[in-house]
Enzyme design. Structure first.
Site, PDB file in Angstrom:
ATOM      1  N   ARG A 138       0.851  -1.209   0.000  1.00 25.07           N
ATOM      2  CA  ARG A 138       0.000   0.000   0.000  1.00 25.07           C
ATOM      3  C   ARG A 138       0.881   1.252   0.000  1.00 25.07           C
ATOM      4  O   ARG A 138       2.115   1.165   0.040  1.00 25.07           O
ATOM      5  CB  ARG A 138      -0.910  -0.009   1.231  1.00 25.07           C
ATOM      6  CG  ARG A 138      -0.150   0.213   2.521  1.00 25.07           C
ATOM      7  CD  ARG A 138      -1.079   0.338   3.717  1.00 25.07           C
ATOM      8  NE  ARG A 138      -0.362   0.948   4.822  1.00 25.07           N
ATOM      9  CZ  ARG A 138      -0.624   0.710   6.089  1.00 25.07           C
ATOM     10  NH1 ARG A 138      -1.598  -0.108   6.418  1.00 25.07           N
ATOM     11  NH2 ARG A 138       0.052   1.330   7.043  1.00 25.07           N
ATOM     12  N   TYR A 156      12.105   7.825  14.898  1.00 24.86           N
ATOM     13  CA  TYR A 156      11.892   7.856  13.440  1.00 24.86           C
ATOM     14  C   TYR A 156      12.936   8.766  12.763  1.00 24.86           C
ATOM     15  O   TYR A 156      13.541   8.398  11.746  1.00 24.86           O
ATOM     16  CB  TYR A 156      10.472   8.355  13.168  1.00 24.86           C
ATOM     17  CG  TYR A 156      10.052   8.351  11.723  1.00 24.86           C
ATOM     18  CD1 TYR A 156       9.721   7.163  11.076  1.00 24.86           C
ATOM     19  CD2 TYR A 156       9.963   9.544  11.001  1.00 24.86           C
ATOM     20  CE1 TYR A 156       9.319   7.170   9.740  1.00 24.86           C
ATOM     21  CE2 TYR A 156       9.553   9.556   9.679  1.00 24.86           C
ATOM     22  CZ  TYR A 156       9.235   8.369   9.049  1.00 24.86           C
ATOM     23  OH  TYR A 156       8.836   8.385   7.736  1.00 24.86           O
ATOM     24  N   ILE A 201       3.369  13.471   3.135  1.00 25.02           N
ATOM     25  CA  ILE A 201       2.679  12.798   2.021  1.00 25.02           C
ATOM     26  C   ILE A 201       1.402  12.158   2.559  1.00 25.02           C
ATOM     27  O   ILE A 201       1.415  11.527   3.622  1.00 25.02           O
ATOM     28  CB  ILE A 201       3.577  11.690   1.412  1.00 25.02           C
ATOM     29  CG1 ILE A 201       4.994  12.227   1.068  1.00 25.02           C
ATOM     30  CG2 ILE A 201       2.916  11.076   0.173  1.00 25.02           C
ATOM     31  CD1 ILE A 201       5.081  13.279   0.007  1.00 25.02           C
ATOM     32  N   ASP A 216       9.546  -9.786   6.267  1.00 19.87           N
ATOM     33  CA  ASP A 216       9.766  -8.740   7.263  1.00 19.87           C
ATOM     34  C   ASP A 216      11.214  -8.297   7.115  1.00 19.87           C
ATOM     35  O   ASP A 216      12.145  -9.051   7.434  1.00 19.87           O
ATOM     36  CB  ASP A 216       9.507  -9.323   8.658  1.00 19.87           C
ATOM     37  CG  ASP A 216       9.782  -8.328   9.775  1.00 19.87           C
ATOM     38  OD1 ASP A 216      10.384  -7.270   9.500  1.00 19.87           O
ATOM     39  OD2 ASP A 216       9.401  -8.615  10.918  1.00 19.87           O
ATOM     40  N   ALA A 219      15.892   9.602  13.874  1.00 18.11           N
ATOM     41  CA  ALA A 219      17.218   8.968  13.946  1.00 18.11           C
ATOM     42  C   ALA A 219      17.333   7.866  12.900  1.00 18.11           C
ATOM     43  O   ALA A 219      18.367   7.734  12.226  1.00 18.11           O
ATOM     44  CB  ALA A 219      17.448   8.401  15.348  1.00 18.11           C
ATOM     45  N   ASN A 267      11.638   0.760   0.891  1.00 14.58           N
ATOM     46  CA  ASN A 267      10.549   1.676   1.240  1.00 14.58           C
ATOM     47  C   ASN A 267       9.857   1.316   2.552  1.00 14.58           C
ATOM     48  O   ASN A 267       9.259   2.184   3.196  1.00 14.58           O
ATOM     49  CB  ASN A 267       9.531   1.662   0.078  1.00 14.58           C
ATOM     50  CG  ASN A 267       8.201   2.281   0.453  1.00 14.58           C
ATOM     51  OD1 ASN A 267       8.044   3.500   0.450  1.00 14.58           O
ATOM     52  ND2 ASN A 267       7.227   1.441   0.806  1.00 14.58           N
ATOM     53  N   SER A 303      13.380  10.485   4.945  1.00 13.89           N
ATOM     54  CA  SER A 303      12.283  11.407   5.274  1.00 13.89           C
ATOM     55  C   SER A 303      12.859  12.784   5.542  1.00 13.89           C
ATOM     56  O   SER A 303      14.004  12.922   5.980  1.00 13.89           O
ATOM     57  CB  SER A 303      11.539  10.936   6.525  1.00 13.89           C
ATOM     58  OG  SER A 303      10.693  11.966   6.998  1.00 13.89           O
TER      59      SER A 303
HETATM   60  P1  NAP Z   1       2.408   3.011   4.959  1.00 12.57           P
HETATM   61  O1  NAP Z   1       1.185   3.451   4.226  1.00 12.57           O
HETATM   62  O2  NAP Z   1       2.327   2.736   6.422  1.00 12.57           O
HETATM   63  O3  NAP Z   1       2.993   1.714   4.202  1.00 12.57           O
HETATM   64  C1  NAP Z   1       4.122   1.039   4.669  1.00 12.57           C
HETATM   65  C2  NAP Z   1       4.053  -0.417   4.249  1.00 12.57           C
HETATM   66  O4  NAP Z   1       5.214  -1.072   4.799  1.00 12.57           O
HETATM   67  C3  NAP Z   1       2.836  -1.140   4.823  1.00 12.57           C
HETATM   68  O5  NAP Z   1       2.256  -1.983   3.854  1.00 12.57           O
HETATM   69  C4  NAP Z   1       3.440  -1.952   5.972  1.00 12.57           C
HETATM   70  O6  NAP Z   1       2.735  -3.151   6.273  1.00 12.57           O
HETATM   71  C5  NAP Z   1       4.803  -2.285   5.425  1.00 12.57           C
HETATM   72  N1  NAP Z   1       5.731  -2.686   6.477  1.00 12.57           N
HETATM   73  C6  NAP Z   1       5.772  -2.279   7.769  1.00 12.57           C
HETATM   74  N2  NAP Z   1       6.746  -2.914   8.436  1.00 12.57           N
HETATM   75  C7  NAP Z   1       7.345  -3.756   7.545  1.00 12.57           C
HETATM   76  C8  NAP Z   1       8.408  -4.690   7.649  1.00 12.57           C
HETATM   77  N3  NAP Z   1       9.042  -4.887   8.802  1.00 12.57           N
HETATM   78  N4  NAP Z   1       8.757  -5.387   6.545  1.00 12.57           N
HETATM   79  C9  NAP Z   1       8.110  -5.200   5.376  1.00 12.57           C
HETATM   80  N5  NAP Z   1       7.082  -4.359   5.221  1.00 12.57           N
HETATM   81  C10 NAP Z   1       6.704  -3.625   6.293  1.00 12.57           C
HETATM   82  O7  NAP Z   1       3.584   4.073   4.804  1.00 12.57           O
HETATM   83  P2  NAP Z   1       3.903   5.137   3.638  1.00 12.57           P
HETATM   84  O8  NAP Z   1       3.380   6.441   4.063  1.00 12.57           O
HETATM   85  O9  NAP Z   1       3.536   4.584   2.311  1.00 12.57           O
HETATM   86  O10 NAP Z   1       5.493   5.226   3.795  1.00 12.57           O
HETATM   87  C11 NAP Z   1       6.386   4.516   2.955  1.00 12.57           C
HETATM   88  C12 NAP Z   1       7.803   4.981   3.273  1.00 12.57           C
HETATM   89  O11 NAP Z   1       7.891   6.393   3.104  1.00 12.57           O
HETATM   90  C13 NAP Z   1       8.227   4.695   4.716  1.00 12.57           C
HETATM   91  O12 NAP Z   1       9.592   4.343   4.766  1.00 12.57           O
HETATM   92  C14 NAP Z   1       8.014   6.033   5.388  1.00 12.57           C
HETATM   93  O13 NAP Z   1       8.816   6.191   6.537  1.00 12.57           O
HETATM   94  C15 NAP Z   1       8.406   6.982   4.284  1.00 12.57           C
HETATM   95  N6  NAP Z   1       7.876   8.325   4.424  1.00 12.57           N
HETATM   96  C16 NAP Z   1       6.542   8.565   4.451  1.00 12.57           C
HETATM   97  C17 NAP Z   1       6.076   9.871   4.595  1.00 12.57           C
HETATM   98  C18 NAP Z   1       4.614  10.215   4.624  1.00 12.57           C
HETATM   99  O14 NAP Z   1       4.291  11.389   4.841  1.00 12.57           O
HETATM  100  N7  NAP Z   1       3.704   9.281   4.409  1.00 12.57           N
HETATM  101  C19 NAP Z   1       6.995  10.913   4.716  1.00 12.57           C
HETATM  102  C20 NAP Z   1       8.342  10.631   4.687  1.00 12.57           C
HETATM  103  C21 NAP Z   1       8.777   9.341   4.536  1.00 12.57           C
HETATM  104  P3  NAP Z   1       1.518  -3.102   7.354  1.00 12.57           P
HETATM  105  O15 NAP Z   1       0.439  -2.363   6.694  1.00 12.57           O
HETATM  106  O16 NAP Z   1       1.160  -4.530   7.581  1.00 12.57           O
HETATM  107  O17 NAP Z   1       2.089  -2.409   8.564  1.00 12.57           O
END
Ligand code: NAP
Length: 247
Positions: free
Chosen positions: A16, A155, A188, A63, A157, A90, A142
């Protein structure tokens, strides 16, 4: 026009959110995609979506915080596709709290998934990419890894660590023509940020010169560029996708 025909990409955490959008973008450019996530059902559904775009796809439950599972992810990918051209690290989580209240478990889980998970996948893919003498590794950091954020010491760090990891590995892998870069998204709109208090969301937007939250597609576009040969002379860099939040 970016053409990734015949290439294979692994996108972690791609059931997702930003990962799913990255997977779609790379597939639209011609790439076969491994959808990897701890959410097995979500990963399978995404793999079906990629197939409906006319590309081959495989869903692998992994994982990233577990080295053996990262190894398995790369092994299964090579068994099916014979190669890994692009690795997008990601997968990421948040466990927010003020430092005074932050538990050891909250610290450890975020560092282990976000930072160690990125290390695990890079280490696992090393042999394959080194042998091929080519590859693109893109790590999702990030904006808060650069500017910090109250309530996100763990986060921030982990994401600052991802930047240091990116630069070090870029130096180690340069002679093998493997480029390693980071993308630092700002605010985002995804599941990860949907439950932020309305006040915090408004506050974020006041810090963004482009005056709007970003979409997953904004991040995916940057990843597509870094995954393509248009970025062949770029390594060890952090590409900010944040509407100008950090300059
Ligand atoms: P998200 O919607 O929470 O999606 C993250 C996905 O990673 C989820 O499907 C989750 O599975 C999976 N996941 C969690 N732990 C995992 C593990 N140990 N091994 C494999 N998969 C795992 O997050 P997102 O907003 O798309 O973020 C994606 C990336 O962008 C992340 O690294 C986040 O830190 C970074 N980011 C996001 C933002 C923002 O504003 N959204 C800003 C800066 C950086 P579950 O659903 O089962 O937990």
């Amino acid at each position: 026009m970016i053409n990734l025909q015949g290439k294979t990409a692994i996108v972690t955490g791609s059931a997702r959110g930003i990962g799913a959008e990255i997977a779609v973008k790379l597939a639209q450019a011609g790439c076969n995609i491994v959808i990897s996530d701890i959410d097995e059902q979500g990963a399978r559904q995404m793999a079906e979506k990629i197939k409906s775009l006319g590309r081959d796809s495989l869903a692998i439950k992994a994982d990233v915080s577990q080295m053996a599972q990262a190894d398995g992810l790369i092994k299964q990918t090579v068994e099916k596709f014979g190669r890994v051209d692009i690795l997008v690290n990601n997968a990421g989580i948040t466990r927010d709290n003020l430092l005074m209240r932050m538990s050891e478990a909250e610290w450890d889980s975020v560092i282990t998934v976000n930072l160690k998970g990125t290390f695990n996948c890079i280490k696992s893919v090393t042999r394959t990419m080194m042998k091929a003498r080519s590859g693109k590794i893109i790590n999702i950091s990030s904006v808060v890894g650069v500017m910090g954020n109250a309530g996100q010491a763990n986060y921030s760090a982990s994401k600052a660590g991802v930047i240091g990891l990116t630069k070090s590995v870029a130096k180690e892998f340069g002679s093998r023509h493997i480029q390693v870069n980071a993308v630092a998204p700002g605010y985002i709109q995804t599941e990860m940020t949907k439950d932020l208090p309305e006040e915090a969301k408004k506050q974020f937007v006041t810090l963004i010169p482009l005056q709007r939250p970003g979409q997953a597609e904004d991040v995916a576009n940057a990843v597509l560029f870094l995954a393509s040969d248009l970025s062949d002379y770029i390594t060890g860099q952090v590409l900010h996708v944040d509407g100008g939040m950090v300059m």
